[in-house]
Design an enzyme around this catalytic site. Sequence first.
Site, PDB file in Angstrom:
ATOM      1  CB  THR A 130       3.004 -10.685  -9.540  1.00  0.00           C
ATOM      2  OG1 THR A 130       2.894 -11.105 -10.890  1.00  0.00           O
ATOM      3  CG2 THR A 130       3.985 -11.616  -8.845  1.00  0.00           C
ATOM      4  CG  ASP A 131      -0.676 -12.354 -13.315  1.00  0.00           C
ATOM      5  OD1 ASP A 131       0.532 -12.013 -13.279  1.00  0.00           O
ATOM      6  OD2 ASP A 131      -1.394 -12.184 -14.334  1.00  0.00           O
ATOM      7  CD  GLU A 132       5.409 -12.211 -13.816  1.00  0.00           C
ATOM      8  OE1 GLU A 132       6.446 -12.895 -13.825  1.00  0.00           O
ATOM      9  OE2 GLU A 132       5.350 -11.058 -14.262  1.00  0.00           O
ATOM     10  CE1 TYR A 155       8.655  -9.548  -9.221  1.00  0.00           C
ATOM     11  CE2 TYR A 155       7.394 -10.701 -10.900  1.00  0.00           C
ATOM     12  CZ  TYR A 155       7.468  -9.724  -9.928  1.00  0.00           C
ATOM     13  OH  TYR A 155       6.375  -8.936  -9.651  1.00  0.00           O
ATOM     14  CE  LYS A 159       5.715  -9.594  -5.349  1.00  0.00           C
ATOM     15  NZ  LYS A 159       5.812  -8.343  -4.516  1.00  0.00           N
TER      16      LYS A 159
HETATM   17  N1  NAD Z   1       4.642  -4.035 -12.649  1.00  0.00           N
HETATM   18  C1  NAD Z   1       3.703  -4.976 -12.722  1.00  0.00           C
HETATM   19  O1  NAD Z   1       3.167  -5.217 -13.802  1.00  0.00           O
HETATM   20  C2  NAD Z   1       3.276  -5.722 -11.487  1.00  0.00           C
HETATM   21  C3  NAD Z   1       2.189  -6.575 -11.570  1.00  0.00           C
HETATM   22  C4  NAD Z   1       1.746  -7.207 -10.416  1.00  0.00           C
HETATM   23  C5  NAD Z   1       2.381  -6.997  -9.206  1.00  0.00           C
HETATM   24  N2  NAD Z   1       3.462  -6.178  -9.150  1.00  0.00           N
HETATM   25  C6  NAD Z   1       4.086  -5.957  -7.833  1.00  0.00           C
HETATM   26  O2  NAD Z   1       3.833  -4.605  -7.467  1.00  0.00           O
HETATM   27  C7  NAD Z   1       4.911  -4.092  -6.702  1.00  0.00           C
HETATM   28  C8  NAD Z   1       5.428  -2.818  -7.336  1.00  0.00           C
HETATM   29  O3  NAD Z   1       5.870  -3.098  -8.657  1.00  0.00           O
HETATM   30  P1  NAD Z   1       6.447  -1.952  -9.591  1.00  0.00           P
HETATM   31  O4  NAD Z   1       6.259  -2.385 -10.982  1.00  0.00           O
HETATM   32  O5  NAD Z   1       5.925  -0.648  -9.153  1.00  0.00           O
HETATM   33  O6  NAD Z   1       8.014  -2.043  -9.220  1.00  0.00           O
HETATM   34  P2  NAD Z   1       9.157  -0.967  -9.438  1.00  0.00           P
HETATM   35  O7  NAD Z   1      10.387  -1.767  -9.695  1.00  0.00           O
HETATM   36  O8  NAD Z   1       8.736   0.079 -10.407  1.00  0.00           O
HETATM   37  O9  NAD Z   1       9.287  -0.252  -8.011  1.00  0.00           O
HETATM   38  C9  NAD Z   1       9.788  -0.895  -6.882  1.00  0.00           C
HETATM   39  C10 NAD Z   1      10.145   0.162  -5.850  1.00  0.00           C
HETATM   40  O10 NAD Z   1      10.602  -0.539  -4.681  1.00  0.00           O
HETATM   41  C11 NAD Z   1      11.779   0.087  -4.210  1.00  0.00           C
HETATM   42  N3  NAD Z   1      12.620  -0.916  -3.549  1.00  0.00           N
HETATM   43  C12 NAD Z   1      13.256  -1.974  -4.123  1.00  0.00           C
HETATM   44  N4  NAD Z   1      13.968  -2.640  -3.210  1.00  0.00           N
HETATM   45  C13 NAD Z   1      13.750  -2.006  -2.026  1.00  0.00           C
HETATM   46  C14 NAD Z   1      14.208  -2.235  -0.700  1.00  0.00           C
HETATM   47  N5  NAD Z   1      15.048  -3.253  -0.391  1.00  0.00           N
HETATM   48  N6  NAD Z   1      13.773  -1.415   0.278  1.00  0.00           N
HETATM   49  C15 NAD Z   1      12.926  -0.383   0.007  1.00  0.00           C
HETATM   50  N7  NAD Z   1      12.511  -0.102  -1.224  1.00  0.00           N
HETATM   51  C16 NAD Z   1      12.900  -0.912  -2.239  1.00  0.00           C
HETATM   52  C17 NAD Z   1      12.452   0.652  -5.458  1.00  0.00           C
HETATM   53  O11 NAD Z   1      13.352   1.694  -5.111  1.00  0.00           O
HETATM   54  C18 NAD Z   1      11.262   1.099  -6.283  1.00  0.00           C
HETATM   55  O12 NAD Z   1      10.927   2.433  -6.004  1.00  0.00           O
HETATM   56  C19 NAD Z   1       5.952  -5.218  -6.637  1.00  0.00           C
HETATM   57  O13 NAD Z   1       5.794  -5.887  -5.410  1.00  0.00           O
HETATM   58  C20 NAD Z   1       5.596  -6.120  -7.798  1.00  0.00           C
HETATM   59  O14 NAD Z   1       5.965  -7.444  -7.514  1.00  0.00           O
HETATM   60  C21 NAD Z   1       3.906  -5.532 -10.250  1.00  0.00           C
END
Ligand code: NAD
Length: 345
Positions: A130-132, A155, A159
């Site tokens: 993430t950009d965070e 969080y 990350k």
């Molecule tokens: N949502 C955003 O805006 C955003 C932006 C930049 C980066 N990200 C990154 O992208 C990735 C996905 O984000 P998202 O928004 O889809 O998250 P989300 O919370 O919607 O999904 C996360 C998934 O990971 C699974 N999970 C969690 N803990 C687990 C574990 N211990 N073992 C196996 N599976 C596990 C969950 O069951 C879920 O299906 C993350 O790494 C997040 O940091 C998200």
Amino acid sequence: MKILVTGGAGFIGSAVVRLAVRRGHEVVNLDALTYAANLENVASVSNSPLYSFEQADIRDREALDRVLDTHKPDAVMHLAAESHVDRSIDGPGAFIETNVTGTYNLLEAARAYWTRSGKPAGFRFHHISTDEVFGSLGETGQFTEETSYDPRSPYSASKAASDHLVRAWHETYGLPVVLTNCSNNYGPFHFPEKLVPVVILNALHGRPIPVYGDGGNVRDWLYVEDHADALLLVLEKGELGRSYNIGGENEAKNIDLVRTICAEMDRLCPENAPHDQLITFVTDRPGHDRRYAIDPDRIRNELGWRPSVTVEEGLRRTVEWYLENQDWWRPLLAREGVGQRLGKA
Ligand SMILES: NC(=O)c1ccc[n+]([C@@H]2O[C@H](COP(=O)([O-])OP(=O)(O)OC[C@H]3O[C@@H](n4cnc5c(N)ncnc54)[C@H](O)[C@@H]3O)[C@@H](O)[C@H]2O)c1
């Protein structure tokens, strides 16, 4: 390619799974199915011969070894994470366990598998971040790939730690990695605790629309399907050991984003207009970063990638999707913590 996607039942992971299968890749979706997961997100591809699912936890090393040996993927795309900043304030432990220790386990499992397989040159470990991790900007400036890390929430700190581990596994063990740091995503299948779906669903139900602080926090907004497209490109064409910032070229203050969604709701549900009268300013999140902005030059110049939709178009599609897919989100409202104010510390 055969791709192991972790977190493929979540918001972004499921977009990657759907797109990768549509493009003819074989996909193994590994997910622990936490509160944030929903296998309905991948229902459109789950009958495909290219798709398989493994319920496994990235904190469980033996399970990771088993899945890697069973499926023998050419690449790992690592999206499994605890992802909600407000929950990280109330319960940081789960973020350390999954985002830090879980990533460590996955790196070790991938390194052992890659070594057992004779270290194929084409293997890739793609870490999605993430950009965070870069902290908070003032009125000007943008995050580049060279910006120093300065995470400020549990969080983003977890990350950032995982990003450091991935780079270390590349430098120390030669594991072929690529990294991406992306801005705020929105779009279909977004779990209804995040800002965009909260605004849509509260507007629909005539409930107060909570906006943290003065609503002046700025984010860059990226449509989730554009993100999935960028991720597959980086996986295939990204340079080893390198990271790529991914943004939507759509900076907006939270309050302006909320007003845009309200205007869409006015258009689609005119009987309840104006929806922006529901906007309610609430106590700010502790440590709420003021501004994030992405400099997308590297991915644009080196890989030729740009987002395909503007935030106005993406929000229009998203609002329509939520109105048309009530069967998807209604059951999720009963999940633990949804609809509550979390993370006030
Ligand atoms: N949502 C955003 O805006 C955003 C932006 C930049 C980066 N990200 C990154 O992208 C990735 C996905 O984000 P998202 O928004 O889809 O998250 P989300 O919370 O919607 O999904 C996360 C998934 O990971 C699974 N999970 C969690 N803990 C687990 C574990 N211990 N073992 C196996 N599976 C596990 C969950 O069951 C879920 O299906 C993350 O790494 C997040 O940091 C998200």
